[in-house]
Design an enzyme around this catalytic site. Sequence first.
Site, mmCIF file in Angstrom:
data_model
loop_
_atom_site.group_PDB
_atom_site.id
_atom_site.type_symbol
_atom_site.label_atom_id
_atom_site.label_comp_id
_atom_site.label_asym_id
_atom_site.label_seq_id
_atom_site.Cartn_x
_atom_site.Cartn_y
_atom_site.Cartn_z
ATOM 1 N N TYR A 234 -10.164 0.893 2.016
ATOM 2 C CA TYR A 234 -9.652 -0.019 3.027
ATOM 3 C C TYR A 234 -10.806 -0.299 3.974
ATOM 4 O O TYR A 234 -11.324 0.630 4.611
ATOM 5 C CB TYR A 234 -8.469 0.597 3.784
ATOM 6 N N HIS A 416 7.748 -3.354 3.354
ATOM 7 C CA HIS A 416 6.725 -2.325 3.521
ATOM 8 C C HIS A 416 7.291 -0.917 3.392
ATOM 9 O O HIS A 416 8.252 -0.556 4.072
ATOM 10 C CB HIS A 416 6.070 -2.480 4.894
#
Lengths: 620, 620
Positions: A234, A416
């Site tokens: 990330y 999510h």
Amino acid sequence: MQAHLTHQHCWNSLPSPSVREAASMYSTAVAIFLVILVAALQSSEPPESPFPYHILLDPDGILELSWNISYVQEVIHFQLKVQGLRAGVLFGMSDRGELENADLIMLWTDGNRSYFADAWSDQKGQIHLDAQQDCQLLQVQRTSDGLSLLFKRPFVTCDPNDYLIEDDTVHLVYGILEEPFQSLEAINTSGLYTGLQRVQLLKSEVPTPTMPADVQTMEIRAPDVLIPDNETTYWCYVTELPQDFSQHHIIMYEAVVTEGNEALVHHMEVFQCAAEFKSFPLFNGPCDSKMKPDRLNYCRHVLAAWALGAKAFYYPEEAGVAFGGQGSSRYLRLEVHYHNPRNIQGRRDSSGIRLYYTATLRQFNAGIMELGLVYTPVMAIPPQETAFVLTGYCTDKCTMLALPTSGIHIFASQLHTHLTGRKVVTVLARDGQERMVVNRDNHYSPHFQEIRMLKKVVSVFPGDVLITSCTYNTEGKKLATVGGFGILEEMCVNYVHYYPQTELELCKSAVNDGYLQKYFHQVNSFNNEEVCTCPQASVPEQFTSVPWNSYNRDMLKALYRFAPISMHCNKTSAVRFQGEWNLQPLPEITSTLKDRTPNCPNGQAVSRTSPATVINWGQG
Amino acid sequence: MQAHLTHQHCWNSLPSPSVREAASMYSTAVAIFLVILVAALQSSEPPESPFPYHILLDPDGILELSWNISYVQEVIHFQLKVQGLRAGVLFGMSDRGELENADLIMLWTDGNRSYFADAWSDQKGQIHLDAQQDCQLLQVQRTSDGLSLLFKRPFVTCDPNDYLIEDDTVHLVYGILEEPFQSLEAINTSGLYTGLQRVQLLKSEVPTPTMPADVQTMEIRAPDVLIPDNETTYWCYVTELPQDFSQHHIIMYEAVVTEGNEALVHHMEVFQCAAEFKSFPLFNGPCDSKMKPDRLNYCRHVLAAWALGAKAFYYPEEAGVAFGGQGSSRYLRLEVHYHNPRNIQGRRDSSGIRLYYTATLRQFNAGIMELGLVYTPVMAIPPQETAFVLTGYCTDKCTMLALPTSGIHIFASQLHTHLTGRKVVTVLARDGQERMVVNRDNHYSPHFQEIRMLKKVVSVFPGDVLITSCTYNTEGKKLATVGGFGILEEMCVNYVHYYPQTELELCKSAVNDGYLQKYFHQVNSFNNEEVCTCPQASVPEQFTSVPWNSYNRDMLKALYRFAPISMHCNKTSAVRFQGEWNLQPLPEITSTLKDRTPNCPNGQAVSRTSPATVINWGQG
């Protein structure tokens, strides 16, 4: 396993009659296979309309899939381009991307002749011919570097061995055959080079609003990042808006992916930082770096999100996302998820998101509201569960207080969870009855979280209830998985995009802690105090000490179905709307929506073609 | 409501063309109805084979149903005889005998013309034409006193408004139309004289063994009983076998019903009294009479049982029920259940059961084994449940000890619950996997308990597990229903008939009482000791004080799924096989049987005829 398939020895050994000559072979039936000539197929169908959707299936870009959708005919046309084809290819869909129990199309050669068929793999990965052939081959073409297949497939086939194509995430699977097989049944997916790719096949085709004349663009891009050779990275990059940047509306955005890195850039998000801090450090590095300043945790307000396969995101004509101007932070954080399972080294990347914005503010500010569960350990999933459901509520009491009489209109949604999430759904209930699905993903993957345009805008009025349920698989866990922010903890969230923007930022719930303590007390008493689930311990510690027999599992489910909830009905993450939000009753639902099952008995149109198709094509 | 329908004014007003004349009306279509002439139907089908099964539908004997079964074609042919027909009749099937949501055939007149159609009633009882006509009318005939209809119906029609005819109890419904209706849609079942009758339509057609030359008969019959004018009477009559009656085998039995009382005699059983008592008083009177000697409670060993609609019961050629001789009581008790809902007075009855027996003993003694739940209050059903399931186990440990290596062979089964029972099923499991259904009734009624021949003999070997589940409906109750002998308590039993006879008479279970006490303790702690479920109280008292919220209901279900059981693995009702039978683990079942759903999509053969049929017949 061979990665690059540039040689063509099997393919070269095929006889290569011209398309015309092939007609003489029409009457030759091979084993159980009926012969249908590609020549005939090619002449019977006009070339298809262009394909608006594309995706690379494998990290090496050997397989490229394009498709278009006919919602009227409920049919998808697929174009599959194969580079450097050796002895065949398989492509299909399965529940979660496994190669077993998959719905497949197969292109293979026995060294002499080549075949195309609708097939399926059993739970051991062995491939079988479908009794009902629902994938219709329309065209096979040699290309300069391989092959191009054109075929079509109805959404619903009514064949129990076929995948039901719905609105949600589809796990596409593929495989490459490196040698001939004497028959379809001789192929097992376990011996092949295979992989999966996630995509929403049935995208919303809401007409694209035209851009105003004064539209401007701004690219938030990673500055020439050297992609690490880890499977997962990330990347975090902080940038800032120009000084004195006045309020604008973002009305569209799209991904800008560096050419050649299409298979490595998995998803990207742009966050706005919190207005309460004057400045943020301009960090540029891996998000899990020890060097990353803590303050970046305050850059969490989503402005734009893109994931693999997603197209440009357009706001409805009447709304845009306000950014810039007074009371809004100038700092933005870009997060890029690089997925590099083959550990490719030395690749440089400047991917990011291009924002389209206008100074001519639209009628409504668009807002994002968080539905689902509060991030708290009181909501937990026992280990070894295959499909444990947690549910979060946005109650009538909260919508009554926070929504305007004219309602709000949800036009997009991003689901999510963390790693054990398998399904997510939000349902709207009114007067105790479930009325419609806001967004549902029965094949949800935490590795594929896009903002999806809803096919139909959902209006929510004061007094409505929004129920968000997440289904988790904790088969790989030894201990309970509690709610929280950590990647090994869980979440259940639906970020809904709506207008007009209201003060309500967060409408979520969790079980009342007092009732959870009663549960622990019961666990204790049932187990003769052998287990310490003492209230001095933290809730995660208490969950850790529960012996997970069927009774304690069932009781936890029963508790979550029964116990009062604590509501977060919040303006910003800290400020609640006025009122009593503890010990709230669970919404009473008297009628639930039924799963839409396709109406197969009464002659659902299915295309049945011959059992398998022998194909021929001229050599490039 | 008019009971006797002897007048025929509507019927007389009908035109009465001869069958031949009717041909001229062929082309006349009435409204949406296509015309099909009975004349044509009559000539196209040969007369059907005789009907082996008969039943009177209503207590007045106005409607008589006969039928035969073709298991090859999966079709039933019905003959419905109607006495003194006025303006029409309805006949059909529904889940539990209600006239709403019923699958019907309708014969009605609009005062001018008469019609036949496959129809259904909605949840308000209003009648609609079936989109798919699956009942094919084959013949309509005037008889001396009414009408006779012949029609056929597949077991499975794939029409969602049709009843699925399975092996189990079928609730037949009927109604009589006393006046013409302008259309089918104008009819509502609530305004009609209606009723229900229970029957097993799909009877076992195991070939009837031939009777040996030395077969003798003995009738156990009520001695000229004056049937009380109460709705329900259980009549008890004790008789004795001749002195020095040596051991014989009962090899068949059948009902002997006094002519004219067919609709009143509901079911009958013959019990053998316990051998431990030398003699029993020869009581003759209502079973609930205060005069009935208590000792008759020891006459409970079932020798024969018959219920309305049941035919003769034949034992397999290799087995018979031993009675008479040493160690067996000479006393028998006959119990006759009179069902007299119209309170008919002055009717006399001498119905009973005729036993066929032989002195030439067969190879095996047949035995009866009791499976399911122990009669104990620890197994309870909360009030207001629509489908609460209790399960009793016959464990591998018990079958291991009690069954011969060569196994036992179950050839018949009688399911038993008290008033809230709605479904009963026994499944055989081996190596942790459910293998086959022993007997299942998804439309079980406590008012209709027959011994049913199994269509396939089930062999049970040492180590096998037998799982008996009962589903209860307690919507009408305010308090928990506990297990026990009382009519307001519940049972869950399957009496299986098998050979060779073993010592095992009873293989049943109940939840361990210690674990139930833990449950009560939990209920108490969760409810802050507001409710006294103290262990000094009796179990029924404890259940009475449980506050039945969803949590306490779910916990009780979870307890029954989890807690260890106490086994009754008994030789006679008191003597257990040696071993530890307390705190036994629940059998672990890793794979369960799936409900067989008819395979409708792939072109299940359904007979589609015209939407409705106009019928004509000559007047008697």
